[in-house]
Design a protein around this motif. Structure first.
Motif, PDB file in Angstrom:
ATOM      1  N   VAL A 376       1.044  -1.183   0.265  1.00 24.36           N
ATOM      2  CA  VAL A 376       0.038   0.246  -0.061  1.00 24.36           C
ATOM      3  C   VAL A 376       0.516   1.445   0.273  1.00 24.36           C
ATOM      4  O   VAL A 376       1.902   1.402   0.715  1.00 24.36           O
ATOM      5  N   GLY A 377       0.566   2.525  -0.913  1.00 24.70           N
ATOM      6  CA  GLY A 377       1.106   3.823  -0.683  1.00 24.70           C
ATOM      7  C   GLY A 377       0.748   4.508  -1.683  1.00 24.70           C
ATOM      8  O   GLY A 377      -0.943   4.768  -0.919  1.00 24.70           O
ATOM      9  N   CYS A 378       0.643   5.552  -1.617  1.00 22.19           N
ATOM     10  CA  CYS A 378       0.032   6.934  -1.915  1.00 22.19           C
ATOM     11  C   CYS A 378       0.688   7.728  -3.748  1.00 22.19           C
ATOM     12  O   CYS A 378       1.598   8.471  -3.159  1.00 22.19           O
ATOM     13  N   THR A 379       1.066   6.753  -4.882  1.00 24.69           N
ATOM     14  CA  THR A 379       1.348   7.147  -5.751  1.00 24.69           C
ATOM     15  C   THR A 379       0.266   7.653  -6.937  1.00 24.69           C
ATOM     16  O   THR A 379      -0.543   7.164  -6.596  1.00 24.69           O
ATOM     17  N   GLY A 380       0.986   8.351  -7.324  1.00 22.45           N
ATOM     18  CA  GLY A 380      -0.126   8.668  -9.008  1.00 22.45           C
ATOM     19  C   GLY A 380      -1.918  10.467  -8.444  1.00 22.45           C
ATOM     20  O   GLY A 380      -0.865  10.439  -7.210  1.00 22.45           O
ATOM     21  N   TRP A 381      -2.940  10.179  -8.880  1.00 24.38           N
ATOM     22  CA  TRP A 381      -3.181  10.861  -7.859  1.00 24.38           C
ATOM     23  C   TRP A 381      -4.009  10.420  -6.946  1.00 24.38           C
ATOM     24  O   TRP A 381      -4.916   9.807  -6.575  1.00 24.38           O
ATOM     25  N   CYS A 382      -3.942  10.552  -5.004  1.00 23.29           N
ATOM     26  CA  CYS A 382      -3.678  10.482  -4.005  1.00 23.29           C
ATOM     27  C   CYS A 382      -3.827  11.488  -2.636  1.00 23.29           C
ATOM     28  O   CYS A 382      -2.553  12.091  -2.914  1.00 23.29           O
ATOM     29  N   THR A 383      -4.814  11.289  -2.025  1.00 20.10           N
ATOM     30  CA  THR A 383      -4.495  12.020  -0.729  1.00 20.10           C
ATOM     31  C   THR A 383      -4.114  11.670   0.391  1.00 20.10           C
ATOM     32  O   THR A 383      -4.287  12.247   1.729  1.00 20.10           O
ATOM     33  N   GLY A 384      -4.340  10.199   0.585  1.00 21.12           N
ATOM     34  CA  GLY A 384      -3.878   9.154   1.295  1.00 21.12           C
ATOM     35  C   GLY A 384      -3.172   8.327   1.130  1.00 21.12           C
ATOM     36  O   GLY A 384      -4.185   7.831   0.261  1.00 21.12           O
ATOM     37  N   PRO A 385      -2.700   7.821   1.582  1.00 19.66           N
ATOM     38  CA  PRO A 385      -2.345   5.361   1.895  1.00 19.66           C
ATOM     39  C   PRO A 385      -3.375   4.752   1.429  1.00 19.66           C
ATOM     40  O   PRO A 385      -4.222   5.151   2.423  1.00 19.66           O
ATOM     41  N   HIS A 386      -3.820   4.158   1.139  1.00 23.22           N
ATOM     42  CA  HIS A 386      -5.055   3.563   0.423  1.00 23.22           C
ATOM     43  C   HIS A 386      -4.385   2.524  -0.938  1.00 23.22           C
ATOM     44  O   HIS A 386      -3.599   2.968  -1.542  1.00 23.22           O
TER      45      HIS A 386
END
Length: 441
Positions: A376-386
């Protein structure tokens, strides 16, 4: 009334050969209630009930003992199994070895330290020891490999060498047990190895809650692999077949390699125990955004959300939800780090915003259900780890939480016939164990 003739065991072969052959039993070897190495089933009703057995006891003279302890320089040869928690010193003590030089020599050499770090319960050590307790030869297995480290004392003192281990032999063993208080109490009483008992609980855990469903008198039969070295058991392997009778209801499984080429457990009528698809690719998580229209958290407009978002800390392992081939692995616009898996029946699953991928993965590579494919990470269009998880059927998005997905591999009529034919020898072992249990009552 005419008395029935009793027969001793030596009379039985000739008697049985002279009787009308209403049944045939073939190849029974090493048979016992608690452990059978190889056997075939006996047909119901085939017991020679009309034969009375008479036990013959004959007193044998005691063997002549030869005392070699006085004024003898003959060495002692020991074969000792390593026990859980053993140290090299503890093994030396049990073998009555009093040799500080050999202990220090093994403990200080790189090969010796490696073998000591990898002591495995159940493996065997072989020692040749002088009457004074001095090591002449000592063989220590290297973990669970086929190698061993050998220390020898010669004219020039102690020397160390690597050597192939004794030949290991794989055998099939069987155990039966009856529940009196708990599952693991019964498996211990039956002499079932701990890792096989754990496999048993895992396999039947989909049918039986072992905390609440067990009943006194429930029973089990297990057929499993066992590895022997020099006649001593080294380790237990996979369960090949198992049967559990819980509250009068029978459950049975066999290990079988289906048309996909993978070995998995099937009920003995051919139904796979494996789910076709896991509903969630994360073991511990919460759904932070469902499938359907939503207000996009970055663009601020209403858009279709074609998957389910699972909120979890960065680095949480992500599992493949079913057997598949990697169709894409890399970075893709707003998805960031993305893996796409291609499954049967034109189904793909998509795993986006990953922090990273599992090592060694590449496009075209096969993965199995439950394999870790990324984190799990937060790469690309992301506002929080999911994790953003999608299921597509013929490239049309479907709700991962509600879509009806195919079950695991199922057999057609021809495959089912082959399954029953090729697993008959395993299922017949249940009949043998149950026959033995009934005979012992």
């Amino acid at each position: 009334m005419k008395a029935r003739k009793t027969r001793i065991l030596a009379d039985l072969p000739a008697h049985l050969l002279s009787r009308p052959r209403t049944w045939i039993a073939v190849g029974v070897a090493g048979m016992s209630l608690m452990g059978v190495v190889a056997a075939t089933a006996v047909a119901p009703g085939s017991a020679p009930a009309d034969i009375l057995f008479e036990r013959v006891v004959e007193a044998l003279p005691a063997p002549v003992a030869i005392d070699t302890t006085e004024d003898s320089d003959l060495p002692f040869v020991h074969n000792e199994r390593i026990q859980a928690g053993d140290s090299l010193q503890a093994i030396f003590n049990r073998l009555r070895i009093d040799d500080a030089e050999a202990l220090a020599f093994l403990s200080s050499s790189d090969e010796g330290k490696k073998a000591i770090r990898q002591l495995r319960a159940g493996r065997s050590v072989t020692a040749v020891v002088s009457p004074a307790g001095q090591v002449l030869s000592f063989s220590l297995p290297l973990g669970n490999t086929s190698e061993q480290v050998v220390i020898e004392r010669g004219d020039k003192g102690l020397a160390l060498r690597a050597s192939p281990s004794a030949t290991q032999t794989a055998m099939v063993e069987m155990r039966s047990g009856t529940i009196t208080h708990s599952l693991f109490g019964a498996t211990d009483a039956a002499g079932l190895p701990d890792n096989v008992a754990t496999q048993l609980a895992t396999i039947f855990g989909t049918w039986i809650d072992f905390h609440t469903d067990l009943r006194k008198g429930d029973r089990f039969n297990v057929v499993y692999e066992a590895v022997y070295e020099d006649g001593n058991p080294v380790r237990a392997g996979r369960i090949l077949a198992a049967e559990f009778i819980n509250n009068g209801e029978r459950h049975a499984v066999v290990l079988y390699r289906g048309s996909s080429g993978k070995e998995q457990y099937y009920s003995d009528d051919g139904r796979s125990l494996q789910q076709g698809f896991l509903r969630s690719p994360l073991e511990f998580s919460r759904v932070s955004s469902n499938f359907g229209r939503r207000l996009h958290p970055i663009h601020g407009s209403w858009r279709n959300h074609n998957g389910t978002d699972f909120s979890a800390p960065v680095g949480t392992p992500i599992m493949a939800t079913s057997d598949a081939t990697i169709d894409f692995i890399g970075s893709q616009r707003g998805f960031g780090n993305l893996i796409v898996l291609k499954h049967r029946n034109n189904i793909t699953t998509h795993y986006a915003h990953l922090n990273g991928f599992a090592k060694g993965l590449a496009k075209g590579q096969g993965v199995s259900q439950g394999d870790v494919i990324g984190y799990v990470g937060c790469t690309g269009w992301c506002t929080g780890p999911h994790l953003h998880y999608e299921v597509r059927i013929k490239d049309v998005p479907a709700d991962p939480m509600t879509v009806a997905l195919p079950m695991a591999d199922s057999f057609n009529d021809k495959e089912l016939a082959a399954f029953k034919r090729n697993t008959a020898h395993l299922r017949q072992r249940f009949a043998l164990l149950n026959y033995e249990l009934a005979s012992a009552r």
